[in-house]
Design a protein around this motif. Structure first.
Motif, PDB file in Angstrom:
ATOM      1  N   PHE A  46       0.851  -1.181   0.000  1.00  0.00           N
ATOM      2  CA  PHE A  46       0.000   0.000   0.000  1.00  0.00           C
ATOM      3  C   PHE A  46       0.894   1.241   0.000  1.00  0.00           C
ATOM      4  O   PHE A  46       1.914   1.270   0.680  1.00  0.00           O
ATOM      5  CB  PHE A  46      -0.912   0.031   1.238  1.00  0.00           C
ATOM      6  CG  PHE A  46      -2.140  -0.807   1.092  1.00  0.00           C
ATOM      7  CD1 PHE A  46      -2.061  -2.183   1.118  1.00  0.00           C
ATOM      8  CD2 PHE A  46      -3.388  -0.206   0.935  1.00  0.00           C
ATOM      9  CE1 PHE A  46      -3.203  -2.963   0.990  1.00  0.00           C
ATOM     10  CE2 PHE A  46      -4.533  -0.981   0.808  1.00  0.00           C
ATOM     11  CZ  PHE A  46      -4.442  -2.357   0.836  1.00  0.00           C
ATOM     12  N   PHE A  67      -5.344  -8.117  -5.697  1.00  0.00           N
ATOM     13  CA  PHE A  67      -6.748  -8.371  -5.355  1.00  0.00           C
ATOM     14  C   PHE A  67      -7.583  -8.872  -6.524  1.00  0.00           C
ATOM     15  O   PHE A  67      -8.637  -9.451  -6.318  1.00  0.00           O
ATOM     16  CB  PHE A  67      -7.377  -7.090  -4.791  1.00  0.00           C
ATOM     17  CG  PHE A  67      -6.668  -6.580  -3.565  1.00  0.00           C
ATOM     18  CD1 PHE A  67      -6.926  -7.154  -2.328  1.00  0.00           C
ATOM     19  CD2 PHE A  67      -5.716  -5.579  -3.646  1.00  0.00           C
ATOM     20  CE1 PHE A  67      -6.263  -6.720  -1.196  1.00  0.00           C
ATOM     21  CE2 PHE A  67      -5.049  -5.137  -2.516  1.00  0.00           C
ATOM     22  CZ  PHE A  67      -5.326  -5.703  -1.288  1.00  0.00           C
ATOM     23  N   GLU A  69      -7.496 -11.224  -9.834  1.00  0.00           N
ATOM     24  CA  GLU A  69      -6.737 -12.214 -10.581  1.00  0.00           C
ATOM     25  C   GLU A  69      -6.711 -11.844 -12.061  1.00  0.00           C
ATOM     26  O   GLU A  69      -7.705 -11.369 -12.615  1.00  0.00           O
ATOM     27  CB  GLU A  69      -7.418 -13.581 -10.425  1.00  0.00           C
ATOM     28  CG  GLU A  69      -6.655 -14.518  -9.504  1.00  0.00           C
ATOM     29  CD  GLU A  69      -7.346 -15.854  -9.408  1.00  0.00           C
ATOM     30  OE1 GLU A  69      -7.211 -16.644 -10.351  1.00  0.00           O
ATOM     31  OE2 GLU A  69      -8.037 -16.069  -8.395  1.00  0.00           O
ATOM     32  N   VAL A  97      -7.534   3.630  -4.042  1.00  0.00           N
ATOM     33  CA  VAL A  97      -8.418   2.891  -3.145  1.00  0.00           C
ATOM     34  C   VAL A  97      -9.392   3.849  -2.468  1.00  0.00           C
ATOM     35  O   VAL A  97      -9.023   4.953  -2.079  1.00  0.00           O
ATOM     36  CB  VAL A  97      -7.589   2.144  -2.072  1.00  0.00           C
ATOM     37  CG1 VAL A  97      -8.490   1.435  -1.072  1.00  0.00           C
ATOM     38  CG2 VAL A  97      -6.642   1.159  -2.731  1.00  0.00           C
ATOM     39  N   MET A 106     -13.954  -1.780   1.246  1.00  0.00           N
ATOM     40  CA  MET A 106     -13.017  -0.991   0.446  1.00  0.00           C
ATOM     41  C   MET A 106     -13.123  -1.353  -1.028  1.00  0.00           C
ATOM     42  O   MET A 106     -13.279  -2.515  -1.386  1.00  0.00           O
ATOM     43  CB  MET A 106     -11.577  -1.266   0.889  1.00  0.00           C
ATOM     44  CG  MET A 106     -11.145  -0.475   2.092  1.00  0.00           C
ATOM     45  SD  MET A 106      -9.360  -0.430   2.240  1.00  0.00           S
ATOM     46  CE  MET A 106      -8.964  -2.144   2.356  1.00  0.00           C
ATOM     47  N   PHE A 140     -11.926  -6.991  -1.382  1.00  0.00           N
ATOM     48  CA  PHE A 140     -12.180  -8.299  -0.787  1.00  0.00           C
ATOM     49  C   PHE A 140     -13.482  -8.850  -1.334  1.00  0.00           C
ATOM     50  O   PHE A 140     -14.478  -8.147  -1.374  1.00  0.00           O
ATOM     51  CB  PHE A 140     -12.279  -8.190   0.737  1.00  0.00           C
ATOM     52  CG  PHE A 140     -11.174  -7.382   1.329  1.00  0.00           C
ATOM     53  CD1 PHE A 140      -9.863  -7.815   1.230  1.00  0.00           C
ATOM     54  CD2 PHE A 140     -11.437  -6.182   1.952  1.00  0.00           C
ATOM     55  CE1 PHE A 140      -8.832  -7.067   1.763  1.00  0.00           C
ATOM     56  CE2 PHE A 140     -10.409  -5.425   2.492  1.00  0.00           C
ATOM     57  CZ  PHE A 140      -9.103  -5.861   2.393  1.00  0.00           C
ATOM     58  N   LEU A 144     -14.999 -13.558   1.525  1.00  0.00           N
ATOM     59  CA  LEU A 144     -13.883 -13.381   2.443  1.00  0.00           C
ATOM     60  C   LEU A 144     -14.163 -12.329   3.493  1.00  0.00           C
ATOM     61  O   LEU A 144     -13.502 -12.258   4.506  1.00  0.00           O
ATOM     62  CB  LEU A 144     -12.627 -12.977   1.661  1.00  0.00           C
ATOM     63  CG  LEU A 144     -12.057 -14.014   0.703  1.00  0.00           C
ATOM     64  CD1 LEU A 144     -10.904 -13.427  -0.087  1.00  0.00           C
ATOM     65  CD2 LEU A 144     -11.583 -15.241   1.453  1.00  0.00           C
TER      66      LEU A 144
END
Lengths: 149, 83
Positions: A46, A67, A69, A97, A106, A140, A144
């Motif tokens: 970050f 985050f 793929e 972000v 987020m 996320f 998760l």
């Protein structure tokens, strides 16, 4: 070294040579072209994208590949051209972000990626040509997220 | 703002190089064809607005740093060590 004021850490020392110049500014923040990319001490991967001109302006940015793929950066020739990339230049791309009150929700903006020619210290906020990516891609997945249990 | 009336299949030319053609008209929608040099950037205005709004929303007032670290740790654990 030079002392700058930052939003997150107050006054810090930076190497002026590490300053990044935006050839196309972050949309909504036109006129501000000078930024520093600052690592977050104990939060690997970050970074703060801190305005050198406006101490209160800083964005949290992250490598989207952590985050999403198979993330691919797709931009048009105009965007790539602004970055003046020559053969051995190192290019870094990041996503801004958004951190809402509930941080489990987020998101990151993959429609307007931050792309940096790290060798020449030139950057743009590009516009993704990949229609699958929006401005609010969750970091996320729901499964998760601890709030979803 | 310059306002021009055009019928279907009619065009306007901007700066000798950009042609904007009315390709189709139906009820509340107009189909527009654009012929422009490669170095002209064309996007729906909403794309810019969306990015701009997202940027402004992300210029956060503060970062809940410790919370964030905890969430990331938990997430890493749940993922089972996938980096």
């Amino acid at each position: 070294m030079e002392t700058i004021k930052t939003k997150a850490y107050g006054e810090i020392q930076v190497d002026p040579a590490s300053q990044i110049t935006f050839k196309r500014e972050i949309l909504g923040f036109e006129g501000l072209t000078k930024y520093y990319l600052i690592e977050m001490g104990d939060l690997p991967n970050f970074y703060w994208l801190q305005s050198a001109e406006e101490p209160e302006l800083a964005f949290v940015v992250v490598n989207p590949r952590l985050f999403v793929e198979n993330y691919k950066l797709v931009m048009d020739e105009i965007d790539w051209g602004l970055l003046e990339i020559s053969e051995n230049d190192e290019v870094i791309d990041l996503a801004i972000v958004n951190i809402p009150e509930n941080i489990h929700n987020m998101t990151m903006n993959l429609l307007g990626p931050i792309v940096i020619n790290a060798t020449k210290r030139i950057a743009i906020q590009g516009i993704s040509m990949n229609n699958a990516y929006g401005t609010k891609v969750p970091l996320f997945t729901k499964e998760l997220s601890p709030t979803n249990t | 703002m310059l306002v021009l009336s055009r019928r279907e299949e009619e065009s306007i030319i901007i700066d000798d190089t950009i042609e904007i053609k009315i390709v189709g008209i139906r009820q509340d929608q107009v189909k527009i064809g654009i012929i422009a040099p490669k170095n002209v950037k064309i996007f729906r205005k909403e794309v810019y607005q969306e990015i701009q709004e997202a940027n402004k929303a992300s210029a956060v007032s503060s970062l809940p740093f410790d919370d964030l670290k905890n969430v990331l740790k938990k997430d890493k654990k749940t993922e089972g060590g996938q980096s």
